[in-house]
Write a protein that holds these residues in place. Sequence first.
Motif, short mmCIF file in Angstrom:
data_model
loop_
_atom_site.label_atom_id
_atom_site.label_comp_id
_atom_site.label_asym_id
_atom_site.label_seq_id
_atom_site.Cartn_x
_atom_site.Cartn_y
_atom_site.Cartn_z
N LYS A 1 45.14 -16.44 70.44
CA LYS A 1 45.37 -15.31 69.56
C LYS A 1 46.68 -14.64 69.93
CE LYS A 1 40.49 -14.20 68.79
NZ LYS A 1 39.44 -13.15 68.88
N LEU B 1 49.72 -9.67 66.62
CA LEU B 1 48.90 -9.63 65.42
C LEU B 1 47.61 -8.85 65.67
CD1 LEU B 1 49.31 -13.29 64.12
CD2 LEU B 1 50.47 -11.23 63.30
N THR B 2 47.08 -8.93 66.88
CA THR B 2 45.87 -8.17 67.20
C THR B 2 46.13 -6.67 67.15
OG1 THR B 2 45.12 -9.98 68.62
CG2 THR B 2 44.08 -7.82 68.93
N ARG B 3 47.29 -6.23 67.69
CA ARG B 3 47.62 -4.81 67.65
C ARG B 3 47.85 -4.34 66.22
NH1 ARG B 3 50.91 -6.16 72.20
NH2 ARG B 3 52.74 -6.17 70.84
N VAL B 4 48.53 -5.18 65.40
CA VAL B 4 48.76 -4.81 64.00
C VAL B 4 47.45 -4.68 63.25
CG1 VAL B 4 49.77 -5.58 61.83
CG2 VAL B 4 51.07 -5.80 63.95
N ALA B 5 46.54 -5.63 63.46
CA ALA B 5 45.25 -5.57 62.78
C ALA B 5 44.45 -4.35 63.21
CB ALA B 5 44.46 -6.85 63.05
N LYS B 6 44.51 -4.03 64.51
CA LYS B 6 43.79 -2.85 65.00
C LYS B 6 44.35 -1.57 64.41
CE LYS B 6 42.32 -0.60 69.27
NZ LYS B 6 42.38 -0.63 70.77
N LYS B 7 45.67 -1.49 64.29
CA LYS B 7 46.30 -0.30 63.71
C LYS B 7 45.93 -0.14 62.25
CE LYS B 7 50.79 1.97 63.17
NZ LYS B 7 52.25 1.86 63.39
N LYS B 8 45.92 -1.25 61.50
CA LYS B 8 45.53 -1.18 60.10
C LYS B 8 44.07 -0.75 59.96
CE LYS B 8 48.78 -4.60 58.24
NZ LYS B 8 48.92 -5.90 57.53
N GLN B 9 43.22 -1.24 60.84
CA GLN B 9 41.81 -0.85 60.78
C GLN B 9 41.63 0.63 61.06
OE1 GLN B 9 39.35 -3.02 63.48
NE2 GLN B 9 37.44 -2.03 62.81
N GLU B 10 42.36 1.16 62.05
CA GLU B 10 42.27 2.59 62.35
C GLU B 10 42.76 3.43 61.18
OE1 GLU B 10 44.47 3.09 65.88
OE2 GLU B 10 42.94 2.24 67.22
#
Length: 675
Positions: A106, A110-119
Amino acid sequence: MMKLWMMLKLKKSFIGRSVYVQPRFLFSATSVLRSQTATCFEYATLLCSMLLGANYDAYCVSGYASKEMCQLDQRRQECPMKSAQAKETDVPAESEPWQRFQREPKSRFLTRVAKKKQEEAEAEAKQHEELPDAPVDTLRGLRVHCWVLVLAGCRSVQENFLIDPLTGRSYSTTYEHFLGVESVWNNLNYYVNMQDCKDGSADLEYDLHDIKMWEPVLFGVTSKRQLNIELLKRKEMKMMGMTFVEEEEEDRVLEMPRTWVNSIYISKQDLETRWPGGWKMTRYKKMELELFAPYLRMDGLVTRLSTYKDFDYAELMTVKEWYRNRNDHLRKREMNKVTGITIERFTEGRQFHLLFHRYTSTPTGGCEHEMEFSGARVDGLVRRVDTPEEMTESFKGREDFLYYRQVLFDQNVILPEEHIGTKPEERPLLKVLERFHRNPKKDANEDVAERVFVASQRKIEVDPYQKPLKTLGLYELLSDLIKAEQEVDLQIKSSKKEVRDIVACREQEEIDILLHFSPWTTTGIAKARSLREEMERVAAEEQRWLQEKDTDFLAPFLNRLSGIEITNAEDAQRLYEDSLASFQGQMNAQTRLIQERHDQATRALKKIQEHYHSTQQDMSHQEQKEYDAYCAQHTSQSHVAEKRLSMHKRSAVQRYRALDQRLKQDPRLAPFLLK
């Protein structure tokens, strides 16, 4: 409890605008319990009286509260069950061992971007979920309300807290919806608040012994805490062998009159009914909570929680229902109205050992089922997921060490239209994958870890790195695998059939819902009484039917003849023998019926006695009386059944002889019977 404040016409300015307004009269606790309707003052008085009886240091509080609390409007509050649901986590399916060591690469970015979008999405959704601002309450601080104050020091209460009598929920003394306090009172004294409440009641001190903060109406009256202190002193001095000398009491301005109402009594039936009509519905923030008394609904429903998408409760999203005492062991059902997914949870002990069932309809008309089972199954099955395309099963504790099976069905086969979506098991197998745990009794090279049957290609895959076998060994291995493939095919068909049987069983159970009625509840006692009365009514009807039938014992047999008259000796002899045989069968059937009822009463009495011996130490006096009455009743029924059976056997022989003589003397049979 005394309502001294009813006799006091105290008025006090509050925030410079309000006047202390109280009800002109209150109904007694007996009337409130009888009607189950009251004002907040009456509810608070009843609740405070019960807390005082339980040795709590409780007081009624007269003051001012917010509009939502006074009007019992909880639409801006979170449902109490929501937090409980958040804590309730379902047990995840046991992950397969091969998945524990698989690591999918992974990207951290991309994990940080996805987490930011989710927040951001959660924050936006939360912003949209906020209720619109409530209109300004022009009467804020003027709405009179009454609640209960419980002080620390009694019954291991560590901190003071408040109870709203309309909801029964407890709050801290700094709760923002309590806006001011005028006075507090209980059965011992009445205290007027001397503290400033212009900024609310969050900063109030509840030291009722400080006359600068609380002005007592009855001087010299002992408080609850002082009574407890004196009681402890009496016990200590008694243990030391000393005599307790009471101090001279100060002259009292006014003594609190004794109560003039009846003692508080709540019947067992009222405790079981719980709410007026046995039902209560409360609206919270985007949620509706419905509570039902046990046995009120014949489907066993006790709680229903409905979640809506909007604040107007127009668009329903999910429904969660809790059940009790059902014969099918259903305890919870969750229905998602958006996705069409239904989840059912059961307690142990039901058919097929089913504990969890999740199903949904697919766009093609099929149905997906996910089931979890208890560990009591012989085949070791703990989980099954069945879809029109595939079926996966997980096992535990099998002797062959099988723990996973995946079945793929051929989707290229076109089924007849009448079978589409109804019989996916008719699709041919495409591939079967099985995985096994390590068998320590076998050598590692001989122990099978994974087996694949490619049914579409009529091929069985083996380890390509395994050492080639000789012809005889290869033949034996092939024979074993072909036999195993046939067994697997039968097991898959059996699994598919079991899915259909479970679904059909659930449909039938929802049609014929039965409840277990406890003999320790008023509903169960009434149910048992009605069943006994129904059995007695049926027995009386049977007896009356037999008596009416005896008036013309040849009528049923004459209908078998071509005519209504007997014309030859052969018909007469056949009627004679049939009449005796029918009577003998009736006597035997009645004997079996009496014996069966006697056995049922004996088994019921034995079962309740076993339950009594296991729980007699925890029984109350009332339950002991009910048990004695229950045993006496069933013992009497058993003795009556025994006596009736004995009398029936004696009279059956006499009645048989009398019937034989009656038949021989009957003018329709006598001329043709053989002498």
